[in-house]
Enzyme design. Sequence first.
Site, mmCIF file in Angstrom:
data_model
loop_
_atom_site.group_PDB
_atom_site.id
_atom_site.type_symbol
_atom_site.label_atom_id
_atom_site.label_comp_id
_atom_site.label_asym_id
_atom_site.label_seq_id
_atom_site.Cartn_x
_atom_site.Cartn_y
_atom_site.Cartn_z
ATOM 1 N N SER A 182 -0.022 -7.895 8.030
ATOM 2 C CA SER A 182 1.409 -7.628 8.153
ATOM 3 C C SER A 182 1.862 -7.288 9.565
ATOM 4 O O SER A 182 3.052 -7.333 9.846
ATOM 5 C CB SER A 182 1.803 -6.503 7.198
ATOM 6 O OG SER A 182 1.100 -5.331 7.534
ATOM 7 N N HIS A 210 1.906 -9.841 1.233
ATOM 8 C CA HIS A 210 2.888 -10.523 2.097
ATOM 9 C C HIS A 210 2.831 -12.044 1.954
ATOM 10 O O HIS A 210 3.525 -12.757 2.681
ATOM 11 C CB HIS A 210 2.687 -10.131 3.570
ATOM 12 C CG HIS A 210 3.161 -8.751 3.897
ATOM 13 N ND1 HIS A 210 4.468 -8.465 4.199
ATOM 14 C CD2 HIS A 210 2.501 -7.565 3.934
ATOM 15 C CE1 HIS A 210 4.600 -7.173 4.441
ATOM 16 N NE2 HIS A 210 3.413 -6.605 4.283
ATOM 17 N N LYS A 241 7.742 -6.602 -2.617
ATOM 18 C CA LYS A 241 8.131 -7.324 -1.400
ATOM 19 C C LYS A 241 8.984 -8.531 -1.800
ATOM 20 O O LYS A 241 10.138 -8.365 -2.159
ATOM 21 C CB LYS A 241 6.894 -7.645 -0.580
ATOM 22 C CG LYS A 241 6.338 -6.334 -0.008
ATOM 23 C CD LYS A 241 5.106 -6.412 0.807
ATOM 24 C CE LYS A 241 4.810 -5.027 1.348
ATOM 25 N NZ LYS A 241 3.410 -4.658 1.298
HETATM 26 C C1 LIG Z 1 2.761 -3.395 1.028
HETATM 27 C C2 LIG Z 1 1.334 -3.623 0.772
HETATM 28 C C3 LIG Z 1 0.682 -2.984 -0.280
HETATM 29 C C4 LIG Z 1 1.357 -1.933 -1.108
HETATM 30 O O1 LIG Z 1 2.230 -2.479 -2.042
HETATM 31 P P1 LIG Z 1 3.269 -1.506 -2.779
HETATM 32 O O2 LIG Z 1 3.681 -2.280 -3.961
HETATM 33 O O3 LIG Z 1 4.381 -1.251 -1.811
HETATM 34 O O4 LIG Z 1 2.541 -0.268 -3.125
HETATM 35 C C5 LIG Z 1 -0.635 -3.292 -0.524
HETATM 36 N N1 LIG Z 1 -1.297 -4.173 0.246
HETATM 37 C C6 LIG Z 1 -0.707 -4.804 1.289
HETATM 38 C C7 LIG Z 1 -1.486 -5.779 2.093
HETATM 39 C C8 LIG Z 1 0.619 -4.538 1.589
HETATM 40 O O5 LIG Z 1 1.201 -5.151 2.619
#
Ligand SMILES: *Cc1c(COP(=O)(O)O)cnc(C)c1O
Length: 395
Positions: A182, A210, A241
């Site tokens: 990310s 992502h 997301k």
């Molecule tokens: C955002 C993210 C998470 C966490 O996801 P949430 O649903 O916000 O808890 C886990 N792994 C990665 C790679 C992320 O970018």
Amino acid sequence: MDKVEYLREQLTGLEKAGLRNQIRHIDGPQGAWINVDGRRVLNFCSNNYLGLADDERLIAAAKAALDRYGIGPGAVRTIAGTMTIHDELERRLAAFKGVEAAISFQAGFVANAGAIPALVDAGDVIVTDELNHASIIDGVRLARAARKIYKHADMSDLDAQLATARAEGARRILVITDGVFSMDGDVAPLDAIVDTADRYAAMVMVDDAHGEGVLGRGGRGIVDHFGLSGRVEVEVGTMSKAFGVVGGYVAGPQPVVDWLRQRARPFLFSSAATPPDVAACIASVDILSESTELVDRLWMNARRFREGMQSLGFDTGFTQTPITPVMLGDEKVARELSQRLFDIHQVFAQAIAYPTVPMGKARIRVMISAAHERGDLDHGLEAFAAAGREMGIVE
Ligand SMILES: *Cc1c(COP(=O)(O)O)cnc(C)c1O
């Protein structure tokens, strides 16, 4: 003696080093423009890739679920918290991902923290990319398996770590990688990771937080993007997301999902997701299943913005996704540019600096969304051009 004085001192330390998180306050729904601390600004910060976070179809589904199921789940999934909509979401997710089964969790973070310690145990080895997400790191810490860390996306190091794990007599091996990283927006070489893992009979787990709703046909994710269907044992995803809601899941072969229903601790010991959230998730999966329109618009926007930034003279790193890092190097420069964009040009784009990224690699990370109109992207480009010139970053 004040027993929490040490925390005050630590906070002051963060403040002095410029490392204390400044939390912004959003008033109103997510969208291309949002109200931040009383100002209307262009939103370049959220993970709302497809603009679904305030979509009226999701909101209607949530309202209908409120009327039918109420607000609270009442229990954990294994006691009385599994409502018919939880099953429904899991079926839709499995179909969307083209796998045998899926299990949903309260968040993506929770999915990782729950799944990893359930899948491997003492005598096993986890081999993990050095830049993996914090929730993977914590999941690995919770597991009793041994851990080996390979250099970011480095296949010869992955191979070496796997060889060592086998030589040391590992019973089972689990390779874990983020799908999309990310901070830089680069995509894990999942095809090569799977080939390498296969040579050592190691399982592969990919966290596609992502990549979901972004990569692959109609946003089906990184496994679809590389055509690796059936070759990845564990796909972790988030509903928070691109899907625009909140929640997480694991998708994969039936035994993986069945086992997690028995042993993933957040499934057994933390209450189920709420009915309106789950219903909104179902509506979101439906929208992605039916049309590629939003995903196509996301990529068009991402390309347009990245090319615009490059022609202005900004360095956008080596991203392969709509995550657009604007590489600045110096921490102070990144912070000042972000502040100027916000104060003068109505653009909300966060600076990311040490310790989130290495020292000297500070950047502003722009998150492009399908919610952005062409005029929004132009506004963003003009703002970067003006602020960049004011600071002598570009000509
Ligand atoms: C955002 C993210 C998470 C966490 O996801 P949430 O649903 O916000 O808890 C886990 N792994 C990665 C790679 C992320 O970018």
